[in-house]
Design a protein around this motif. Sequence first.
Motif, PDB file in Angstrom:
ATOM      1  N   ILE A   1     -22.137  32.504  22.845  1.00 13.17           N
ATOM      2  CA  ILE A   1     -22.723  32.084  24.124  1.00 13.17           C
ATOM      3  C   ILE A   1     -22.929  30.565  24.157  1.00 13.17           C
ATOM      4  O   ILE A   1     -22.913  29.945  25.209  1.00 13.17           O
ATOM      5  N   TYR A   2     -23.088  29.958  22.987  1.00 12.21           N
ATOM      6  CA  TYR A   2     -23.341  28.530  22.905  1.00 12.21           C
ATOM      7  C   TYR A   2     -22.058  27.702  22.873  1.00 12.21           C
ATOM      8  O   TYR A   2     -22.060  26.542  23.256  1.00 12.21           O
ATOM      9  N   MET A   3     -20.975  28.322  22.408  1.00  8.72           N
ATOM     10  CA  MET A   3     -19.791  27.525  22.131  1.00  8.72           C
ATOM     11  C   MET A   3     -18.514  27.983  22.838  1.00  8.72           C
ATOM     12  O   MET A   3     -17.623  27.179  23.058  1.00  8.72           O
ATOM     13  N   ASP A   4     -18.396  29.250  23.169  1.00  6.29           N
ATOM     14  CA  ASP A   4     -17.135  29.776  23.693  1.00  6.29           C
ATOM     15  C   ASP A   4     -16.889  29.363  25.140  1.00  6.29           C
ATOM     16  O   ASP A   4     -17.806  29.253  25.940  1.00  6.29           O
ATOM     17  N   CYS A   5     -15.624  29.199  25.442  1.00  2.00           N
ATOM     18  CA  CYS A   5     -15.193  28.910  26.799  1.00  2.00           C
ATOM     19  C   CYS A   5     -15.292  30.179  27.631  1.00  2.00           C
ATOM     20  O   CYS A   5     -14.924  31.258  27.167  1.00  2.00           O
ATOM     21  N   VAL A   6     -15.779  30.076  28.839  1.00  2.00           N
ATOM     22  CA  VAL A   6     -15.928  31.234  29.716  1.00  2.00           C
ATOM     23  C   VAL A   6     -14.566  31.845  30.061  1.00  2.00           C
ATOM     24  O   VAL A   6     -14.473  33.043  30.321  1.00  2.00           O
ATOM     25  N   LEU A   7     -13.508  31.069  30.012  1.00  2.02           N
ATOM     26  CA  LEU A   7     -12.165  31.581  30.273  1.00  2.02           C
ATOM     27  C   LEU A   7     -11.452  32.025  28.995  1.00  2.02           C
ATOM     28  O   LEU A   7     -10.324  32.485  29.047  1.00  2.02           O
ATOM     29  N   GLY A   8     -12.115  31.844  27.867  1.00  2.00           N
ATOM     30  CA  GLY A   8     -11.539  32.275  26.594  1.00  2.00           C
ATOM     31  C   GLY A   8     -10.555  31.293  25.991  1.00  2.00           C
ATOM     32  O   GLY A   8      -9.826  31.638  25.059  1.00  2.00           O
ATOM     33  N   LEU A   9     -10.526  30.071  26.484  1.00  2.00           N
ATOM     34  CA  LEU A   9      -9.607  29.077  25.936  1.00  2.00           C
ATOM     35  C   LEU A   9     -10.090  28.594  24.572  1.00  2.00           C
ATOM     36  O   LEU A   9     -11.287  28.450  24.340  1.00  2.00           O
ATOM     37  N   LYS A  10      -9.142  28.322  23.691  1.00  2.00           N
ATOM     38  CA  LYS A  10      -9.486  27.851  22.344  1.00  2.00           C
ATOM     39  C   LYS A  10      -9.964  26.407  22.364  1.00  2.00           C
ATOM     40  O   LYS A  10     -10.837  26.023  21.605  1.00  2.00           O
ATOM     41  N   VAL A  11      -9.370  25.610  23.223  1.00  2.00           N
ATOM     42  CA  VAL A  11      -9.730  24.197  23.304  1.00  2.00           C
ATOM     43  C   VAL A  11     -10.354  23.943  24.673  1.00  2.00           C
ATOM     44  O   VAL A  11      -9.671  23.817  25.671  1.00  2.00           O
ATOM     45  N   CYS A  12     -11.671  23.915  24.695  1.00  2.00           N
ATOM     46  CA  CYS A  12     -12.402  23.623  25.921  1.00  2.00           C
ATOM     47  C   CYS A  12     -13.640  22.832  25.511  1.00  2.00           C
ATOM     48  O   CYS A  12     -14.446  23.307  24.710  1.00  2.00           O
ATOM     49  N   SER A  13     -13.761  21.656  26.036  1.00  2.00           N
ATOM     50  CA  SER A  13     -14.889  20.788  25.681  1.00  2.00           C
ATOM     51  C   SER A  13     -15.103  19.787  26.801  1.00  2.00           C
ATOM     52  O   SER A  13     -14.383  19.797  27.806  1.00  2.00           O
ATOM     53  N   GLU A  14     -16.051  18.913  26.612  1.00  2.00           N
ATOM     54  CA  GLU A  14     -16.298  17.849  27.586  1.00  2.00           C
ATOM     55  C   GLU A  14     -15.047  16.968  27.735  1.00  2.00           C
ATOM     56  O   GLU A  14     -14.756  16.485  28.829  1.00  2.00           O
ATOM     57  N   GLU A  15     -14.317  16.775  26.633  1.00  2.00           N
ATOM     58  CA  GLU A  15     -13.133  15.923  26.646  1.00  2.00           C
ATOM     59  C   GLU A  15     -11.902  16.653  27.195  1.00  2.00           C
ATOM     60  O   GLU A  15     -11.039  16.039  27.822  1.00  2.00           O
ATOM     61  N   THR A  16     -11.824  17.971  26.941  1.00  2.00           N
ATOM     62  CA  THR A  16     -10.684  18.774  27.411  1.00  2.00           C
ATOM     63  C   THR A  16     -11.223  20.025  28.112  1.00  2.00           C
ATOM     64  O   THR A  16     -11.117  21.132  27.582  1.00  2.00           O
ATOM     65  N   PRO A  17     -11.793  19.856  29.301  1.00  2.00           N
ATOM     66  CA  PRO A  17     -12.436  20.979  29.981  1.00  2.00           C
ATOM     67  C   PRO A  17     -11.447  21.944  30.636  1.00  2.00           C
ATOM     68  O   PRO A  17     -10.385  21.538  31.104  1.00  2.00           O
ATOM     69  N   CYS A  18     -11.849  23.213  30.671  1.00  2.00           N
ATOM     70  CA  CYS A  18     -11.091  24.200  31.439  1.00  2.00           C
ATOM     71  C   CYS A  18     -11.424  23.990  32.926  1.00  2.00           C
ATOM     72  O   CYS A  18     -12.330  23.216  33.243  1.00  2.00           O
ATOM     73  N   PRO A  19     -10.737  24.667  33.830  1.00  2.00           N
ATOM     74  CA  PRO A  19     -10.989  24.453  35.265  1.00  2.00           C
ATOM     75  C   PRO A  19     -12.423  24.732  35.733  1.00  2.00           C
ATOM     76  O   PRO A  19     -12.852  24.186  36.745  1.00  2.00           O
ATOM     77  N   VAL A  20     -13.170  25.581  35.016  1.00  2.00           N
ATOM     78  CA  VAL A  20     -14.539  25.898  35.456  1.00  2.00           C
ATOM     79  C   VAL A  20     -15.603  25.398  34.477  1.00  2.00           C
ATOM     80  O   VAL A  20     -16.771  25.752  34.583  1.00  2.00           O
ATOM     81  N   HIS A  21     -15.198  24.568  33.540  1.00  2.00           N
ATOM     82  CA  HIS A  21     -16.098  24.124  32.465  1.00  2.00           C
ATOM     83  C   HIS A  21     -17.423  23.554  32.987  1.00  2.00           C
ATOM     84  O   HIS A  21     -18.497  23.988  32.559  1.00  2.00           O
ATOM     85  N   PHE A  22     -17.361  22.620  33.881  1.00  2.00           N
ATOM     86  CA  PHE A  22     -18.578  21.932  34.306  1.00  2.00           C
ATOM     87  C   PHE A  22     -19.468  22.805  35.197  1.00  2.00           C
ATOM     88  O   PHE A  22     -20.689  22.725  35.123  1.00  2.00           O
ATOM     89  N   GLN A  23     -18.860  23.670  36.009  1.00  2.00           N
ATOM     90  CA  GLN A  23     -19.648  24.601  36.819  1.00  2.00           C
ATOM     91  C   GLN A  23     -20.322  25.641  35.924  1.00  2.00           C
ATOM     92  O   GLN A  23     -21.487  25.980  36.112  1.00  2.00           O
ATOM     93  N   TYR A  24     -19.577  26.156  34.945  1.00  2.00           N
ATOM     94  CA  TYR A  24     -20.133  27.161  34.047  1.00  2.00           C
ATOM     95  C   TYR A  24     -21.208  26.572  33.143  1.00  2.00           C
ATOM     96  O   TYR A  24     -22.165  27.255  32.795  1.00  2.00           O
ATOM     97  N   LYS A  25     -21.071  25.328  32.788  1.00  2.00           N
ATOM     98  CA  LYS A  25     -22.043  24.688  31.893  1.00  2.00           C
ATOM     99  C   LYS A  25     -23.467  24.802  32.448  1.00  2.00           C
ATOM    100  O   LYS A  25     -24.414  25.054  31.706  1.00  2.00           O
ATOM    101  N   ILE A  26     -23.629  24.645  33.744  1.00  2.00           N
ATOM    102  CA  ILE A  26     -24.947  24.762  34.380  1.00  2.00           C
ATOM    103  C   ILE A  26     -25.479  26.192  34.246  1.00  2.00           C
ATOM    104  O   ILE A  26     -26.638  26.414  33.887  1.00  2.00           O
ATOM    105  N   ILE A  27     -24.620  27.158  34.519  1.00  2.00           N
ATOM    106  CA  ILE A  27     -25.002  28.572  34.395  1.00  2.00           C
ATOM    107  C   ILE A  27     -25.334  28.893  32.944  1.00  2.00           C
ATOM    108  O   ILE A  27     -26.338  29.543  32.651  1.00  2.00           O
ATOM    109  N   GLN A  28     -24.485  28.420  32.037  1.00  2.00           N
ATOM    110  CA  GLN A  28     -24.679  28.669  30.604  1.00  2.00           C
ATOM    111  C   GLN A  28     -26.024  28.117  30.120  1.00  2.00           C
ATOM    112  O   GLN A  28     -26.745  28.782  29.372  1.00  2.00           O
ATOM    113  N   GLU A  29     -26.376  26.928  30.556  1.00  2.00           N
ATOM    114  CA  GLU A  29     -27.658  26.329  30.155  1.00  2.00           C
ATOM    115  C   GLU A  29     -28.830  27.177  30.644  1.00  2.00           C
ATOM    116  O   GLU A  29     -29.815  27.352  29.925  1.00  2.00           O
ATOM    117  N   ASN A  30     -28.741  27.711  31.845  1.00  2.00           N
ATOM    118  CA  ASN A  30     -29.799  28.580  32.376  1.00  2.00           C
ATOM    119  C   ASN A  30     -29.897  29.882  31.579  1.00  2.00           C
ATOM    120  O   ASN A  30     -31.000  30.362  31.300  1.00  2.00           O
TER     121      ASN A  30
END
Length: 142
Positions: free
Chosen positions: A88-117
């Motif tokens: 829950i702390y580290m995995d990409c919501v889309l299941g991508l192996k490489v997803c981070s602030e530097e290489t975000p998936c298409p929903v990375h930043f939107q999901y980050k808010i939900i994930q923090e909550n």
Amino acid sequence: MFSKSCEYAIRAMLFVAQKSTPEIRIGAKEIAKGIDAPEHFIAKIMQDLGKKKLVHSVKGPNGGFYVDEHHLKASISDIVKAVDANGIYMDCVLGLKVCSEETPCPVHFQYKIIQENIIQMIENQAISAFTLSLNLENTYLK
């Protein structure tokens, strides 16, 4: 978001927290029935939670599972980490192996808010808070 094992583990722990005392132990069959889950799956999950010291386990004809005051102070996060590790702390919501602030998936930043909550909720709520709601029949596990 959580694995099926983790969902069952959370529901099982809340059920045991609501129904058990050190004198009243709850068997895997009763837990499975109480949360509408497969008995063999619940038995394995509860054994694993016992090994990780999140629940007490007593073997024998009067055995079963129970929680004490110490366990009631645990958070949902403790259960999630025991079953799903840090997904829950580290995995990409889309299941991508490489997803981070530097290489975000298409929903990375939107999901980050939900994930923090979600993380805030599971870390800041003790199991005991949920059992009160269950006892008042404001919430349900089935």
